[in-house]
Every structure is written in C-alpha cells, then in structure tokens.
Design a protein around this motif. Sequence first.
Motif, PDB file in Angstrom:
ATOM      1  N   MET A  45      13.830  -0.446   1.269  1.00 39.74           N
ATOM      2  CA  MET A  45      13.238  -1.651   0.391  1.00 39.74           C
ATOM      3  C   MET A  45      12.445  -2.520   1.531  1.00 39.74           C
ATOM      4  O   MET A  45      13.183  -2.896   2.332  1.00 39.74           O
ATOM      5  CB  MET A  45      14.180  -2.215  -0.517  1.00 39.74           C
ATOM      6  CG  MET A  45      14.703  -1.431  -1.464  1.00 39.74           C
ATOM      7  SD  MET A  45      16.337  -1.762  -1.973  1.00 39.74           S
ATOM      8  CE  MET A  45      17.314  -1.244  -0.786  1.00 39.74           C
ATOM      9  N   GLY A  46      11.265  -2.868   1.215  1.00 41.09           N
ATOM     10  CA  GLY A  46      10.523  -3.705   2.248  1.00 41.09           C
ATOM     11  C   GLY A  46       9.979  -5.023   1.401  1.00 41.09           C
ATOM     12  O   GLY A  46       9.522  -4.905   0.381  1.00 41.09           O
ATOM     13  N   SER A  82       0.701  -1.154  -0.096  1.00 41.88           N
ATOM     14  CA  SER A  82      -0.002  -0.088  -0.070  1.00 41.88           C
ATOM     15  C   SER A  82       0.871   1.451   0.073  1.00 41.88           C
ATOM     16  O   SER A  82       1.929   1.222  -0.162  1.00 41.88           O
ATOM     17  CB  SER A  82      -0.932   0.073   1.201  1.00 41.88           C
ATOM     18  OG  SER A  82      -0.217  -0.019   2.378  1.00 41.88           O
ATOM     19  N   GLY A  83       0.214   2.383   0.321  1.00 47.27           N
ATOM     20  CA  GLY A  83       0.862   3.642   0.403  1.00 47.27           C
ATOM     21  C   GLY A  83       1.973   3.538   1.476  1.00 47.27           C
ATOM     22  O   GLY A  83       3.183   4.335   1.226  1.00 47.27           O
ATOM     23  N   ALA A  84       2.064   2.962   2.540  1.00 51.43           N
ATOM     24  CA  ALA A  84       3.051   2.999   3.570  1.00 51.43           C
ATOM     25  C   ALA A  84       4.139   2.281   2.943  1.00 51.43           C
ATOM     26  O   ALA A  84       5.417   2.853   3.230  1.00 51.43           O
ATOM     27  CB  ALA A  84       2.647   2.096   4.892  1.00 51.43           C
ATOM     28  N   GLY A  85       4.087   1.159   1.989  1.00 44.59           N
ATOM     29  CA  GLY A  85       5.301   0.615   1.411  1.00 44.59           C
ATOM     30  C   GLY A  85       5.795   1.810   0.409  1.00 44.59           C
ATOM     31  O   GLY A  85       7.177   1.500   0.422  1.00 44.59           O
ATOM     32  N   GLU A  86       5.058   2.274  -0.162  1.00 45.77           N
ATOM     33  CA  GLU A  86       5.522   3.293  -1.417  1.00 45.77           C
ATOM     34  C   GLU A  86       6.307   4.374  -0.598  1.00 45.77           C
ATOM     35  O   GLU A  86       7.288   4.819  -1.120  1.00 45.77           O
ATOM     36  CB  GLU A  86       4.590   3.820  -2.035  1.00 45.77           C
ATOM     37  CG  GLU A  86       3.653   2.826  -2.942  1.00 45.77           C
ATOM     38  CD  GLU A  86       4.765   2.139  -4.029  1.00 45.77           C
ATOM     39  OE1 GLU A  86       5.733   2.816  -4.408  1.00 45.77           O
ATOM     40  OE2 GLU A  86       5.000   0.966  -3.967  1.00 45.77           O
ATOM     41  N   ARG A  87       5.918   4.906   0.534  1.00 42.73           N
ATOM     42  CA  ARG A  87       6.408   5.954   1.509  1.00 42.73           C
ATOM     43  C   ARG A  87       7.833   5.588   1.822  1.00 42.73           C
ATOM     44  O   ARG A  87       8.987   6.208   2.094  1.00 42.73           O
ATOM     45  CB  ARG A  87       5.647   6.484   2.482  1.00 42.73           C
ATOM     46  CG  ARG A  87       4.412   7.251   2.063  1.00 42.73           C
ATOM     47  CD  ARG A  87       3.783   8.135   3.342  1.00 42.73           C
ATOM     48  NE  ARG A  87       3.197   7.119   4.273  1.00 42.73           N
ATOM     49  CZ  ARG A  87       2.149   6.532   4.134  1.00 42.73           C
ATOM     50  NH1 ARG A  87       1.186   6.881   3.075  1.00 42.73           N
ATOM     51  NH2 ARG A  87       1.617   5.878   5.249  1.00 42.73           N
ATOM     52  N   LEU A  88       7.959   4.285   2.059  1.00 43.47           N
ATOM     53  CA  LEU A  88       9.365   3.667   2.672  1.00 43.47           C
ATOM     54  C   LEU A  88      10.132   3.618   1.473  1.00 43.47           C
ATOM     55  O   LEU A  88      11.461   3.740   1.584  1.00 43.47           O
ATOM     56  CB  LEU A  88       9.112   2.114   2.806  1.00 43.47           C
ATOM     57  CG  LEU A  88       8.468   2.053   4.624  1.00 43.47           C
ATOM     58  CD1 LEU A  88       8.216   0.668   4.771  1.00 43.47           C
ATOM     59  CD2 LEU A  88       9.380   2.592   5.702  1.00 43.47           C
ATOM     60  N   ARG A 116       7.715  -1.351  -4.350  1.00 38.70           N
ATOM     61  CA  ARG A 116       8.349  -1.231  -5.854  1.00 38.70           C
ATOM     62  C   ARG A 116       9.907  -0.824  -5.609  1.00 38.70           C
ATOM     63  O   ARG A 116      10.594  -1.251  -6.609  1.00 38.70           O
ATOM     64  CB  ARG A 116       7.623   0.093  -6.429  1.00 38.70           C
ATOM     65  CG  ARG A 116       6.172  -0.296  -6.942  1.00 38.70           C
ATOM     66  CD  ARG A 116       5.410   1.233  -7.074  1.00 38.70           C
ATOM     67  NE  ARG A 116       6.022   1.981  -7.755  1.00 38.70           N
ATOM     68  CZ  ARG A 116       5.776   1.938  -9.400  1.00 38.70           C
ATOM     69  NH1 ARG A 116       5.047   1.169  -9.802  1.00 38.70           N
ATOM     70  NH2 ARG A 116       6.560   2.845 -10.009  1.00 38.70           N
ATOM     71  N   ALA A 117      10.317  -0.089  -4.583  1.00 41.26           N
ATOM     72  CA  ALA A 117      11.784   0.112  -4.493  1.00 41.26           C
ATOM     73  C   ALA A 117      12.687  -1.150  -4.416  1.00 41.26           C
ATOM     74  O   ALA A 117      13.672  -1.319  -4.997  1.00 41.26           O
ATOM     75  CB  ALA A 117      12.051   1.097  -3.224  1.00 41.26           C
TER      76      ALA A 117
END
Length: 797
Positions: free
Chosen positions: A207-208, A195-201, A222-223
């Motif tokens: 990278m998660g 979600s958006g939390a992963g994108e903010r990271l 995505r990172a």
Amino acid sequence: MATRAQPPLLTGADAAQDASRAPLAWVAGAALVTGALIFLLLGSPALAFGFAGGAGAVGALYLLSRANVAPAAVETHVQDWALTRAAIESDTVAIALTDRQGKLTCANALYGEWFQGFRAPAELWLTNPAAGQLRELEQTAWRNGGAAIDRLQREAGQLRVEVARSGAGDDHLVWRFKPVTSLDVLNEARRLIGSGAGERLGEAGIMGVLIGADARIRAGNRAFALRATGSAEAAIEGRDLATMLTIDKRGLIRFEREGPTGGPVRLLQVPLDPDDRGGATLIFLIDDDGAPRLGEGSASSHIQTLLAMLPLGFALADRDGRFLFLNEAFARAADLPPGAQPVYPSDLVVREDKATVADTVRRFASGPPMSGDIAVRLQTRPDEPVALSIAGARGLGEAAVLLSLKDNAEESRLKRQVAQATKMQAVGQLAGGVAHDFNNILTAIIGHCDLMLMRHTPGDTDYDDIQQIRANSNRAASLTRQLLAFSRQQTLRPQILQLPDVVSEVFNLLKRLLGETVTLNVKHGRNLGPVRADPGQLEQVIVNLAVNARDAMPEGGTLTLQTYAVTAAEVRRMKSDIMPAVDYTAITITDTGTGIPPDVLPKIFEPFFTTKEVGKGTGLGLSTVYGIVKQSNGFIFADSVQGEGTSFVIYLPVHKVEAKPEAAPVQPKERPTELWGTGTILLVEDEAMVRAVAERALTRQGYKVVTAANGEEALECLEAGETFDLLISDVVMPTMDGPTLVRHAREKYPTLPILFMSGYAEEQLRKSIDIERVAFLPKPFSVQQLAEAARAVLAAK
C-alpha cells in the motif's frame, strides 16, 4: 465541353532529334555538291560518288552524336522564407536563423514573443554577461559546426541554447532556445502512485500513500484506500493519515477501521527531499502477518521498480551493508562512471569517512526502524561534503537499509559562485576605500612638494630630494589606480598601440626590478598588428608577471619577453575551444625558475590564492592580471614544468581600423599657458591636509579662497551673502556629501560652476552623480593640475 489540349513536354532527347533534322539536310546537300565538283575535275564517277557518300556519312554521325547529349539543366534556387518560417513554428522552442554577418534572417513567432522583438541572438542582452556567452557560442558554432549552452540565465528563467551550422553552403546558423524546467518531485510522485506502477504495488500487497508536510494525504493507490476506508474508490486526498492508523502498546501499527483484530502492517518512509525534514514523504505499508500474497522477493522487486522511476538518488543495501540496488539518479549523484558497480556504500567516500558510513549502515540495518543524515565526502569530490540519508527498512526481503544521496553538484557550484562574488565584492569595496584614503594622503604630499619646488631651483641641496619624494608619490598614485582597476571601480582607457612600444616603456623599470642576477632578453617579431588596450594596465600586467618570475628564480636565471603574430589559421590549428579564430598579437613571458606544481597550476588565477609565505603575498597579482587581460578581450594561458621554468602567453586580438578618408585629424588639446586667475572660490574638503594644500595653491594663482570642512559649513557660507565664482568640493564627505551640497547650492545659484575632486574613479562616481554641468578632478593631483582645472571651469562659464 472539350478542353483545350496542352502541348506535350519536350524532353532533352526530343529536342536534340528535332534540332538535328535541319543540319542533316545541309550535310547531304554539301556532300552532293562536293561529289559533282570531283566528277567535273577528274572525270571519275566512282571516285566522286564514293567521296560524296563518305563525307555525308561522317557529317551525319557527328550531328547525331551531338544530338544525343542533352544539355545540362541549370538549376536555380530561391529561398522561400515564408515556407521556412512556417516550418520552424513551435509552441515550446524559439528558433531563429542568422547569416554570416550575424544578422537575423528568419525567426518563429515564439522567438519574437520571448525576446520582445526580432533581433539577432547576440544582440539580445547588450548589457548582460549573457551577451558575451552568446557571441562566444556563435563563434564556436561557425568554427566547429555546432555548440550549446546548458543554462543561459534570463529574467524569465533559464534556457538551453543550441546552435548548428546549416544551409546549402553552411552559410547560416540555426538557433534553438529551449526552457530548462525543474522537475516537480511532488507531482511526479503523485503521478506514480496513482498510475499503473501504484496498482502493481497494490497487486503485490504493498500500500502506497503520499503525504505532505502537514501529514495530510496527497495521493494513494487503490490497495491503501481499500484497507483504510473499505472502498477502493473512496476519496482519501486531504485526510489526515494519523487518524487512519493506530499503534498498540507493543508498537504494532494497524488500520483504525480494522480495529485491534486487524492485521499489523510495517511502515516504510521515503522522504522525497532529504534536506527538507518537513517536506513530502512517500509511505509504504506492508502486511506484517506473513500472508502468502506478500512474498519477500516480490516486495523488494516492486520497490526497486518504483525507486528506479524516482528522480532522486535511492539505493538499497542488505544487513551486511552490501549494495542490492541503486537507481540512475544515485549513480549520477555519486559520480559513478558508466557500468561501475560498487560493493559497499563506504566504497564511494574518502578513506576518513569509510568507517563512519560502514558503522552507520550496519547500525540502521540491525536496529529499530529509524532514519538520519550524515555528512560524507565522495572520492570524486573530496572538497565538497554531501548529505547521505540512511533509513532502516523492514519487510523488503534482503533489503535492510534505504540510502538516499542528493546530486548537489549544481547547488555547490552556485554556492561557490555566490561566495566568490561576495568575496570579490568585499575586496572591491576594501580596495576602493583604501585607494580613496591613499589618494587624499598623496594629494597632500604631491601638493606640498610642488609648493616647495616653487621656492627651490635646480642645483639647490634640497631640490633633488624634493623631486625624489614627488616621483615616489607618483608611483604610489599609480598603485592606487591599480587597486581601483582590480576592484572594477575604474574603467580601462583603451588606446590603439603596439606591444613592442609597451615593452620598451617598462624595459628600464624591469631592469631595476629584476636585479643583477636575472638576465632580461627581449625579442620582437615581425608584422605585428595593433591591439586596443589600456597601456598603463598592460604595463602593470608585464611588471606583475616579471616580478613573479624573479621570485621564482632566487638564484638568478633568464627572463625572456617575446612578441609575435598569430594568424587565424594558426589559431584553428591550436583547436582551442575558447579562442575565436581571428588574428592575434601575442607576448610570451618565460622564466627559467623553479616552475609550478601541476596541482597548483589550475588555481594560480584565483583571487587570494598564493604559495608564498605568510606576509609575502596577497594572492591578488595574477588575479588582477587575468582581469585586465579579459577586459581587453584577450586570453592568457600558463604552462610550467617543475625545475625548468614557467611560461605565460597573452593573446590580444588585432584591432582592425576601418579607413575613414573624410574624417579630419584630431588636434591635441593644448594645455593653458596662463594659469593666473581672479575671482572667489569656495573650497569644500573634509581632509585638513588636502584643504590646506588646495587653498595655498589657489591663493598663489590669484584667487580669493574661502574654505569649509563639510557640506553644512559650505551652505552657511553660501547663505551669508558672499558671491562665489566657483565651487570646488570633495565628493565623499561625512554628514553631507558633495552632490547633496551642489543640489542645494544650485537652488539659489543655478549657474554656479562646479568642480568635483575625489579619490574615487570618475567613471564610478558619474554613475551615482546625476548633476549637469560639473567638472571632475581625480586625486591625487598636483598644484598645476588644480590650477589648470579651475582655470578651465571658469573659462567655460
């Protein structure tokens, strides 16, 4: 086309005005007639005119004032249940409405689907302990306006039940049943990463990736996909994470795709279940080359944001072991009060564990990245060890240690309940076996006493001794019945009785038990209602409490037994959360002994808990008292002051007897006066002493008795060709038990009368014996009882 005009609505003022027109004409006419009469009698035109005008004005004002007052509208209300049902329809919540009598008046479709029919909530689990919970919940809701149960067990899962009093006159209860769902941590973590939390990271350079127990990727931001595959849109689910990373000789971690020239990354593991070493794990990869896009503050803040969203308890600590952050789940698992801010992790544990926690946190903060678990005891729950997981963190600014604490309060409670249930089951089996063996021994003792009494008459030197042996044997038999009652292998036989009668039955026994140093005072109140309980078990409750009081007064004192009535209004003033507001008859047992310490008082009803010396107490006395009172639908409370004494109060609900004028009085069953009989009896008993007593007793009554030591010998006797008029058999025997023997015997002799005898309780055995036309004789029994039972079975043949 012209429409037909509708008449206008008539308001209250218009109706009053129309209604007043006719009375005004009558008033005017009456005033003129009155004026004319005055003129004829007095001859004064001025007086007649003035009187007529005044009377007319007063009458008109009165009528106009009444017309201006509109009649109150009578408002009636008819409940539209079809509309109500349409309003409460729901796909997730089962809703039902009940009236004052507990009857179901309305429910939605989901309620009928979940519970397979439309029945009142208190009738849903008639054979399940949940039925009692629902009935108590119903009574609490009527009393307090609302109540709830967080977890109600049913076959399909757990439910949260909420009940609220509602309606125009508070005459209905609204029931809401909501399913209690457990959080799927794995899916929740997958959702957060994608979600958006992963994108903010990823925007912060973190990278998660989520991996399962097989080290294969379940989800990633995505990172991570961009660094691992070269494309942010690449499909990475199902791939092996180990094949995407490499470790060189210096221990630096790089992406396989970037080769040895790629920038090294730091790896931080977050296990989603600290107790499952091979479960799903969150992995964060952070650049370790000092790139400007990875600021220390930004990485720590984003990690804190992510940890705050997770349902597991996580906290971050610096290199000195001070807390930097802890999420709500961690605070809840540590039982921290709202707003509390502990400084060190060691502040959460008991004194004995503080040094261990502090040393472990410092070692993980300064050493190489690693993780581990330690067992600690929280200050709020010192008796329940919990697992504290600690992992070293790198590249997160000030944060050097990641701590995880699992909220296992519910798990611990369930473990205690299972352990308690297992312990009580084991004790029940032990008590039942001991009672069975004692009953066999007591049967032989009582039987031999009866046979000896047939040869002795009152006045003989041995007669009184034999009577004393028999009396003590009967007392021992009552103890075995108590063992069976404690082990729940004996169903209570309740009767309608008065508490003063029960006290009078045990008064002489209490005087002997208490001794000369304890003074016994008995007081009875007035207007005591009848109660429904087992008199024998209720007597045992009083005796147990009196004996405990005697032990608490080693130098003597006073024991007071007082009965009194408690009305429903008094119960409401007590503001008890567990006692329904009904009429009770209470008994208070108060001593002037040493008292019970405050830390011991909450544990006195627990099985096996005792403060007596080793060998002087089993810890089962008060537990048995509690069980008997609860089985009688009563309540028991204890209050104690050290140095002053202890008081136990037992509340038993008043039994309401409905009048049945047409019911005929029950005639007492007459005992047979003639016990002599004829015929052949096959006696099967594995205990030689019981078999010998029973054989002699039946032979003296005129029967021919053939004995067998087990089921196999009995079958041989039946197949030998001899005809038997009655089969008397023990239930529990080695090799072949009594029910199996009877089933084989019934194949050849389908009309053979059967009399079972056993040291176990009849109610417990009848659940496992599915045989028709059998009688039962409980052990221990006397010679006369055996003769009466045999005579009765043969007479009913």
